[in-house]
Design an enzyme around this catalytic site. Structure first.
Site, PDB file in Angstrom:
ATOM      1  N   TYR A  50      44.932   3.621 -18.822  1.00 49.03           N
ATOM      2  CA  TYR A  50      44.398   2.284 -18.076  1.00 49.03           C
ATOM      3  C   TYR A  50      45.703   1.404 -18.043  1.00 49.03           C
ATOM      4  CZ  TYR A  50      45.099   0.169 -22.748  1.00 49.03           C
ATOM      5  OH  TYR A  50      45.731  -0.379 -24.082  1.00 49.03           O
ATOM      6  N   CYS A  51      45.471   0.714 -16.983  1.00 51.23           N
ATOM      7  CA  CYS A  51      46.593  -0.337 -16.564  1.00 51.23           C
ATOM      8  C   CYS A  51      46.094  -1.733 -16.901  1.00 51.23           C
ATOM      9  CB  CYS A  51      47.085  -0.099 -15.289  1.00 51.23           C
ATOM     10  SG  CYS A  51      46.017  -0.355 -14.028  1.00 51.23           S
ATOM     11  N   PHE A  52      46.614  -2.532 -16.191  1.00 49.96           N
ATOM     12  CA  PHE A  52      46.035  -4.031 -16.284  1.00 49.96           C
ATOM     13  C   PHE A  52      44.744  -4.295 -16.034  1.00 49.96           C
ATOM     14  CE2 PHE A  52      45.906  -8.742 -15.424  1.00 49.96           C
ATOM     15  CZ  PHE A  52      46.032  -9.239 -16.749  1.00 49.96           C
ATOM     16  N   SER A  54      46.858   2.544 -12.655  1.00 46.80           N
ATOM     17  CA  SER A  54      46.219   3.814 -13.172  1.00 46.80           C
ATOM     18  C   SER A  54      46.223   4.861 -12.079  1.00 46.80           C
ATOM     19  CB  SER A  54      45.010   3.128 -13.307  1.00 46.80           C
ATOM     20  OG  SER A  54      44.764   2.074 -14.404  1.00 46.80           O
ATOM     21  N   TYR A  85      42.763  -2.635 -18.672  1.00 47.91           N
ATOM     22  CA  TYR A  85      42.686  -3.726 -20.160  1.00 47.91           C
ATOM     23  C   TYR A  85      42.110  -5.193 -19.835  1.00 47.91           C
ATOM     24  CZ  TYR A  85      45.223  -7.288 -23.011  1.00 47.91           C
ATOM     25  OH  TYR A  85      45.142  -8.199 -23.824  1.00 47.91           O
TER      26      TYR A  85
END
Length: 368
Positions: free
Chosen positions: A97-99, A105, A126
C-alpha cells in the site's frame, strides 16, 4: 490493464489476521504512523519524495512522474525491487500500500510484476485504512457495556487486566503506566501508532464476542498518548469497578515496578554504570515532574530520601531503602489525589473488592 487489488471490504480481515504488508511510503510518512503488521520498503526516500512533490506543485503530474522515474532508475530501482522481493519471499501472501492506493502502489506493483511476482495492493491505501481504524475506536463504546477498572496506585490494575479476556490494556499500547513514574525505557509510540494498535485490539475484542469491555481508569493523556476523544467520552459515562489491595502489597508491587524493573531495564540497555545513572535520573526527574503539586519543601525531602536509597542500593545492593519514599509518595500524593478523584464519580461505582472478588464478579457477569 486489470490490476490485482484488495478491496476496502477486507480491511477488518487484514487487521484481524495481522496480514503482512509492504508500506511503500517514504520513511518520514511511515515514522509518523503505520499499521502493526506493516514494514517500510519505500518506493522513494524522503529527499526524492520531497523533490517529486515540489515538481508536482510547480509543473504538474506528468512532470512529477517523469522526475520520479529519473530519480528511481537503474541500480536504485533494482535495489528497491530486490528489497520488495526479499520481503515477499518471506511473506508470499504480502499486500502493498501507499498513501491513497494510487500511483505509488500501482508503480510498485508493476515493477514487482515485471520481476515475475504478482502481489495485490490495498484499495484506498494508508489513508482509507487509517480512517477505518479511527471509526472502530469511535464506535467501540457503543458496541457493548464498558466497565472502568479503578483502584489506588499500586493496587495491580494492569496485572489484573492482563488476566481478563474482556480487557483492553490502554497503558500497554501507550507504553506508559499513566503516572509521574509511568514512563518506560524505550519511550512511547507516536499518537497514530498508539491509536492503530488500540483499534486492532478493539477489533479482536469484538471478534471474540466478549460480554463487556474492561479498561483501566485513565486520564485523557497516558504520558503523551491521548485517548481518542469519542472513546474517552464513552469511558466517562461507564460504570466503575474499584480494585482494593492492602498497603503492604501495594508497596511491594511499586518497589518492583519503579525500582527493580526500571533499574534492570536500564542496565540491560546501557550497562551497569550508565544504567544506574539513567535509573537515578529517572527517579529524580519523575519526582521533579510533580514538584508544583508537592511544593518545594516536600519535593526536596523526596529528593533527599531517593538519594539515600540510591546510595544504599549502589553500596550495599539493597533496594529496601526505596520503600521510604514510595510510602511517602502514596500517603502524601497518590492516595489523597485518588480519593478526591473517586469522590467526584462515586455514583458510578458499582463494585469494590480484592483481585479474587473482582474476578468472581466479572465471571458472574460474563456467565449470567
Amino acid at each position: 490493464m486489470s490490476r490485482n487489488i484488495i478491496p476496502k471490504t477486507t480491511y477488518q480481515e487484514i487487521m484481524l489476521s495481522g496480514h503482512p504488508m509492504i508500506d511503500v511510503r517514504a520513511p518520514i510518512e511511515f515514522d509518523k504512523g503505520a499499521f502493526p503488521s506493516s514494514s517500510n520498503f519505500p518506493l522513494m526516500q524522503d529527499s526524492e519524495r520531497q523533490r517529486v512533490g515540489t515538481c508536482y506543485k510547480e509543473q504538474g503530474q506528468d512532470a512529477a512522474i517523469a522526475l520520479g522515474h529519473s530519480l528511481v532508475n537503474g541500480k536504485v530501482k533494482q535495489q528497491r525491487v530486490d528489497a520488495w522481493l526479499a520481503f515477499i519471499k518471506q511473506h508470499p501472501d504480502a499486500y502493498l500500500y501507499c498513501f491513497r492506493g494510487g500511483l505509488r502502489s500501482q508503480l510498485s506493483q508493476q515493477w514487482i510484476k515485471e520481476a515475475g511476482v504478482d502481489i495485490p495492493y490495498v484499495e484506498g491505501g494508508y489513508k482509507a485504512m487509517r480512517q477505518y481504524l479511527i471509526e472502530v475506536i469511535d464506535n467501540a463504546p457503543a458496541k457493548q457495556p464498558v466497565f472502568i477498572l479503578s483502584g489506588i496506585t499500586g493496587s495491580g490494575k494492569t496485572d489484573f487486566l492482563l488476566q481478563r479476556s474482556e480487557a483492553v490494556d490502554l497503558e500497554g499500547y501507550a507504553h506508559h503506566r499513566g503516572s509521574s513514574f509511568g514512563r518506560y525505557h524505550e519511550g512511547q509510540p507516536t499518537q497514530i501508532n498508539f491509536e492503530n494498535q488500540l483499534a486492532v485490539a478493539l477489533l479482536k475484542h469484538q471478534e471474540r464476542k466478549e460480554q463487556c469491555l474492561l479498561v483501566e481508569d485513565e486520564s485523557f493523556l497516558i504520558g503523551r498518548s491521548a485517548i481518542p476523544k469519542a472513546f474517552y467520552e464513552g469511558m466517562q459515562n461507564a460504570d466503575i469497578l474499584v480494585l482494593e489491595e492492602p498497603e503492604e502489597t501495594r508497596l511491594t508491587r511499586l518497589l518492583n515496578e519503579y525500582v527493580h524493573k526500571m533499574h534492570s531495564g536500564y542496565v540491560e540497555r546501557l550497562g551497569e554504570e550508565a544504567g544506574f545513572t539513567a535509573f537515578s535520573e529517572y527517579l529524580s526527574q519523575s519526582i521533579t515532574s510533580i514538584k508544583k503539586r508537592l511544593g518545594s519543601q516536600l519535593h526536596d525531602e523526596f529528593q533527599t530520601i531517593i538519594s539515600k536509597a540510591l546510595n544504599m542500593q549502589l553500596q550495599q545492593n539493597d533496594t529496601q531503602g526505596h520503600l521510604e519514599w514510595i510510602s511517602l509518595l502514596l500517603t502524601r500524593y497518590y492516595d489523597p489525589m485518588y480519593q478526591y478523584q473517586l469522590e467526584q464519580k462515586q455514583e458510578r461505582v458499582i463494585f469494590k473488592g480484592s483481585h479474587q472478588a473482582m474476578h468472581e464478579w466479572l465471571d458472574h457477569y460474563r456467565n449470567r
